[in-house]
Design a protein around this motif. Structure first.
Motif, PDB file in Angstrom:
ATOM      1  N   ARG A  50      45.526  73.085 -32.674  1.00 39.65           N
ATOM      2  CA  ARG A  50      46.854  73.644 -32.378  1.00 39.65           C
ATOM      3  C   ARG A  50      47.812  73.411 -33.552  1.00 39.65           C
ATOM      4  O   ARG A  50      48.534  74.323 -33.966  1.00 39.65           O
ATOM      5  CB  ARG A  50      47.429  73.017 -31.109  1.00 39.65           C
ATOM      6  N   GLU A  51      47.811  72.186 -34.100  1.00 37.30           N
ATOM      7  CA  GLU A  51      48.711  71.875 -35.219  1.00 37.30           C
ATOM      8  C   GLU A  51      48.410  72.745 -36.439  1.00 37.30           C
ATOM      9  O   GLU A  51      49.325  73.262 -37.080  1.00 37.30           O
ATOM     10  CB  GLU A  51      48.595  70.402 -35.602  1.00 37.30           C
ATOM     11  N   ILE A  52      47.126  72.919 -36.748  1.00 36.50           N
ATOM     12  CA  ILE A  52      46.752  73.685 -37.936  1.00 36.50           C
ATOM     13  C   ILE A  52      47.078  75.165 -37.754  1.00 36.50           C
ATOM     14  O   ILE A  52      47.561  75.820 -38.687  1.00 36.50           O
ATOM     15  CB  ILE A  52      45.263  73.478 -38.251  1.00 36.50           C
ATOM     16  N   VAL A  53      46.854  75.697 -36.568  1.00 37.27           N
ATOM     17  CA  VAL A  53      47.196  77.106 -36.310  1.00 37.27           C
ATOM     18  C   VAL A  53      48.701  77.317 -36.460  1.00 37.27           C
ATOM     19  O   VAL A  53      49.146  78.295 -37.073  1.00 37.27           O
ATOM     20  CB  VAL A  53      46.727  77.536 -34.902  1.00 37.27           C
ATOM     21  N   LYS A  54      49.488  76.396 -35.924  1.00 38.07           N
ATOM     22  CA  LYS A  54      50.939  76.526 -36.021  1.00 38.07           C
ATOM     23  C   LYS A  54      51.434  76.405 -37.460  1.00 38.07           C
ATOM     24  O   LYS A  54      52.479  76.973 -37.818  1.00 38.07           O
ATOM     25  CB  LYS A  54      51.619  75.473 -35.138  1.00 38.07           C
ATOM     26  N   ALA A  55      50.701  75.677 -38.296  1.00 37.98           N
ATOM     27  CA  ALA A  55      51.113  75.503 -39.691  1.00 37.98           C
ATOM     28  C   ALA A  55      50.829  76.728 -40.540  1.00 37.98           C
ATOM     29  O   ALA A  55      51.473  76.931 -41.571  1.00 37.98           O
ATOM     30  CB  ALA A  55      50.399  74.286 -40.292  1.00 37.98           C
ATOM     31  N   CYS A  56      49.873  77.555 -40.127  1.00 32.63           N
ATOM     32  CA  CYS A  56      49.424  78.668 -40.971  1.00 32.63           C
ATOM     33  C   CYS A  56      50.547  79.592 -41.452  1.00 32.63           C
ATOM     34  O   CYS A  56      50.594  79.926 -42.646  1.00 32.63           O
ATOM     35  CB  CYS A  56      48.335  79.468 -40.249  1.00 32.63           C
ATOM     36  N   PRO A  57      51.463  80.038 -40.577  1.00 29.62           N
ATOM     37  CA  PRO A  57      52.515  80.935 -41.073  1.00 29.62           C
ATOM     38  C   PRO A  57      53.392  80.310 -42.152  1.00 29.62           C
ATOM     39  O   PRO A  57      53.847  80.996 -43.068  1.00 29.62           O
ATOM     40  CB  PRO A  57      53.338  81.251 -39.815  1.00 29.62           C
ATOM     41  N   PHE A  58      53.608  78.996 -42.070  1.00 33.25           N
ATOM     42  CA  PHE A  58      54.433  78.299 -43.047  1.00 33.25           C
ATOM     43  C   PHE A  58      53.703  78.104 -44.372  1.00 33.25           C
ATOM     44  O   PHE A  58      54.331  77.902 -45.412  1.00 33.25           O
ATOM     45  CB  PHE A  58      54.869  76.937 -42.495  1.00 33.25           C
ATOM     46  N   VAL A  61      48.900  81.320 -44.784  1.00 31.47           N
ATOM     47  CA  VAL A  61      47.532  81.628 -44.361  1.00 31.47           C
ATOM     48  C   VAL A  61      47.588  82.680 -43.258  1.00 31.47           C
ATOM     49  O   VAL A  61      48.099  82.427 -42.166  1.00 31.47           O
ATOM     50  CB  VAL A  61      46.798  80.370 -43.862  1.00 31.47           C
ATOM     51  N   LYS A  62      47.068  83.863 -43.541  1.00 29.75           N
ATOM     52  CA  LYS A  62      47.094  84.957 -42.574  1.00 29.75           C
ATOM     53  C   LYS A  62      45.884  84.917 -41.650  1.00 29.75           C
ATOM     54  O   LYS A  62      45.976  85.297 -40.479  1.00 29.75           O
ATOM     55  CB  LYS A  62      47.116  86.292 -43.331  1.00 29.75           C
ATOM     56  N   TYR A  63      44.735  84.453 -42.160  1.00 29.20           N
ATOM     57  CA  TYR A  63      43.492  84.416 -41.385  1.00 29.20           C
ATOM     58  C   TYR A  63      42.939  82.990 -41.396  1.00 29.20           C
ATOM     59  O   TYR A  63      42.777  82.387 -42.451  1.00 29.20           O
ATOM     60  CB  TYR A  63      42.442  85.363 -41.988  1.00 29.20           C
ATOM     61  N   ALA A 101      52.826  83.627 -27.414  1.00 29.86           N
ATOM     62  CA  ALA A 101      54.176  83.215 -27.803  1.00 29.86           C
ATOM     63  C   ALA A 101      54.290  83.008 -29.306  1.00 29.86           C
ATOM     64  O   ALA A 101      55.334  83.293 -29.899  1.00 29.86           O
ATOM     65  CB  ALA A 101      54.560  81.936 -27.065  1.00 29.86           C
ATOM     66  N   ASP A 102      53.212  82.525 -29.934  1.00 30.53           N
ATOM     67  CA  ASP A 102      53.224  82.261 -31.375  1.00 30.53           C
ATOM     68  C   ASP A 102      52.744  83.465 -32.193  1.00 30.53           C
ATOM     69  O   ASP A 102      52.575  83.360 -33.412  1.00 30.53           O
ATOM     70  CB  ASP A 102      52.344  81.056 -31.702  1.00 30.53           C
ATOM     71  N   ASN A 103      52.489  84.594 -31.514  1.00 33.10           N
ATOM     72  CA  ASN A 103      52.071  85.833 -32.188  1.00 33.10           C
ATOM     73  C   ASN A 103      50.737  85.663 -32.905  1.00 33.10           C
ATOM     74  O   ASN A 103      50.513  86.189 -34.004  1.00 33.10           O
ATOM     75  CB  ASN A 103      53.149  86.284 -33.188  1.00 33.10           C
ATOM     76  N   VAL A 104      49.812  84.919 -32.274  1.00 34.56           N
ATOM     77  CA  VAL A 104      48.497  84.646 -32.851  1.00 34.56           C
ATOM     78  C   VAL A 104      47.461  85.604 -32.267  1.00 34.56           C
ATOM     79  O   VAL A 104      47.297  85.678 -31.046  1.00 34.56           O
ATOM     80  CB  VAL A 104      48.057  83.193 -32.578  1.00 34.56           C
ATOM     81  N   ARG A 105      46.772  86.332 -33.124  1.00 30.52           N
ATOM     82  CA  ARG A 105      45.691  87.231 -32.695  1.00 30.52           C
ATOM     83  C   ARG A 105      44.386  86.428 -32.655  1.00 30.52           C
ATOM     84  O   ARG A 105      43.979  85.830 -33.649  1.00 30.52           O
ATOM     85  CB  ARG A 105      45.561  88.399 -33.691  1.00 30.52           C
ATOM     86  N   VAL A 106      43.741  86.407 -31.504  1.00 28.00           N
ATOM     87  CA  VAL A 106      42.531  85.607 -31.321  1.00 28.00           C
ATOM     88  C   VAL A 106      41.303  86.505 -31.261  1.00 28.00           C
ATOM     89  O   VAL A 106      41.300  87.534 -30.571  1.00 28.00           O
ATOM     90  CB  VAL A 106      42.613  84.766 -30.033  1.00 28.00           C
ATOM     91  N   THR A 136      49.351  85.141 -37.271  1.00 27.65           N
ATOM     92  CA  THR A 136      48.094  84.528 -37.702  1.00 27.65           C
ATOM     93  C   THR A 136      46.910  85.134 -36.960  1.00 27.65           C
ATOM     94  O   THR A 136      46.966  85.373 -35.755  1.00 27.65           O
ATOM     95  CB  THR A 136      48.128  83.016 -37.437  1.00 27.65           C
ATOM     96  N   ASN A 137      45.837  85.395 -37.681  1.00 29.51           N
ATOM     97  CA  ASN A 137      44.588  85.855 -37.082  1.00 29.51           C
ATOM     98  C   ASN A 137      43.658  84.654 -36.955  1.00 29.51           C
ATOM     99  O   ASN A 137      43.127  84.166 -37.951  1.00 29.51           O
ATOM    100  CB  ASN A 137      43.927  86.922 -37.957  1.00 29.51           C
ATOM    101  N   LEU A 138      43.470  84.170 -35.729  1.00 31.61           N
ATOM    102  CA  LEU A 138      42.606  83.027 -35.478  1.00 31.61           C
ATOM    103  C   LEU A 138      41.252  83.525 -34.985  1.00 31.61           C
ATOM    104  O   LEU A 138      41.160  84.192 -33.950  1.00 31.61           O
ATOM    105  CB  LEU A 138      43.225  82.104 -34.430  1.00 31.61           C
ATOM    106  N   THR A 139      40.203  83.205 -35.717  1.00 37.52           N
ATOM    107  CA  THR A 139      38.850  83.569 -35.322  1.00 37.52           C
ATOM    108  C   THR A 139      38.079  82.292 -34.995  1.00 37.52           C
ATOM    109  O   THR A 139      38.013  81.372 -35.817  1.00 37.52           O
ATOM    110  CB  THR A 139      38.125  84.342 -36.440  1.00 37.52           C
ATOM    111  N   ILE A 140      37.513  82.250 -33.796  1.00 36.70           N
ATOM    112  CA  ILE A 140      36.784  81.073 -33.327  1.00 36.70           C
ATOM    113  C   ILE A 140      35.297  81.396 -33.293  1.00 36.70           C
ATOM    114  O   ILE A 140      34.873  82.314 -32.588  1.00 36.70           O
ATOM    115  CB  ILE A 140      37.281  80.646 -31.936  1.00 36.70           C
ATOM    116  N   ALA A 141      34.522  80.674 -34.074  1.00 37.90           N
ATOM    117  CA  ALA A 141      33.072  80.874 -34.127  1.00 37.90           C
ATOM    118  C   ALA A 141      32.427  80.030 -33.032  1.00 37.90           C
ATOM    119  O   ALA A 141      32.422  78.802 -33.110  1.00 37.90           O
ATOM    120  CB  ALA A 141      32.532  80.490 -35.500  1.00 37.90           C
TER     121      ALA A 141
END
Length: 247
Positions: A50-58, A61-63, A101-106, A136-141
């Motif tokens: 969660r912390e790393i995903v939230k940091a990406c826009p700052f 990191v787009k993907y 809410a954080d505009n994250v595409r999963v 942020t585009n979050l891809t979970i393998a």
């Protein structure tokens, strides 16, 4: 970002990687070092995501692609595998609204049929709910292996050839990526592995042909946004030539 944290002065988001992939290793060892069961470490690792995903826009990191469960991880004890599957279900249910809410595409990549129906349904729901998100585009393998992915892609490609939808003469190195799980994603610029291991463990084999790598000793539950920012700053100092030589 953690409260009170700031990015290093040397970090400039524009110089950093657009797509970062992370092999999140060390949860079990982190827990065992504290006298706790391995699943305790996996839960701590999920909170770190969660912390790393939230940091990406700052951090520019787009993907972000994270390695959650490999095709080889089924070899672990039944207790640990069952606990991980339960964690994945709980994580998706808990974070789904937060992603929106954080505009994250999963997105999820990997071989889904082996996963239980409830988990697959949650994965489908998370992808549908966040389909309109543009941050942020979050891809979970999940149940992912690079060789397995290439094998599945090759079968689909071969079927298209057999059924006349694809001319064999047109098959080149630009063709196969269209059949990979990551077909809508750019290749990773930077691959990070935590916990001191220096191997890629069957992760994004095709896509990472020209990625930069960072193998660090930090265990995943200790991987903070500040550590992330420093690695991105180091990436900005690298000269990526893709086989060419400087002019």
């Amino acid at each position: 970002m953690t409260k009170g944290a700031r990015m290093p002065d040397t970090f400039v988001a524009g110089d950093g990687p657009r797509h970062v992939a992370i092999i999140m290793d060390g949860n079990g060892r982190w827990a065992q070092a504290r006298g706790r069961p391995r699943l305790f470490g996996h839960h701590a690792g999920a909170r770190r995501v969660r912390e790393i995903v939230k940091a990406c826009p700052f951090l520019g990191v787009k993907y972000l692609t994270i390695f959650a469960f490999s095709t080889e991880n089924w070899k672990r004890t039944q207790t640990e595998v069952a606990g991980l599957m339960s964690l994945f279900r709980r994580y998706i249910m808990k974070e789904m609204q937060e992603f929106v809410a954080d505009n994250v595409r999963v997105r999820f990549i990997g071989d889904r049929p082996r996963l239980d129906r409830k988990l697959r349904n949650l994965m489908d729901e998370a992808e549908a709910m966040t389909a309109g998100c543009t941050g942020t585009n979050l891809t979970i393998a999940l149940n992912y292996g690079g060789r397995d992915e290439v094998s599945r892609a090759t079968k689909r490609l071969a079927m298209d050839v057999a059924e006349g939808r694809l001319d064999p003469a047109d098959v080149d190195e630009e063709t196969l990526p269209k059949y990979l799980d990551t077909c809508v994603l750019p290749d990773p610029d930077l691959v990070i592995r935590t916990s001191g291991e220096a191997r890629i463990s069957n992760f994004l084999l095709w896509q990472s042909a020209y990625a930069e790598y960072e193998f660090i000793d930090t265990l995943w539950p200790d991987f903070t946004a500040d550590v992330f920012a420093k690695l991105l700053a180091q990436y900005g100092t690298r000269d990526r030539r893709f086989g060419a030589v400087p002019a």
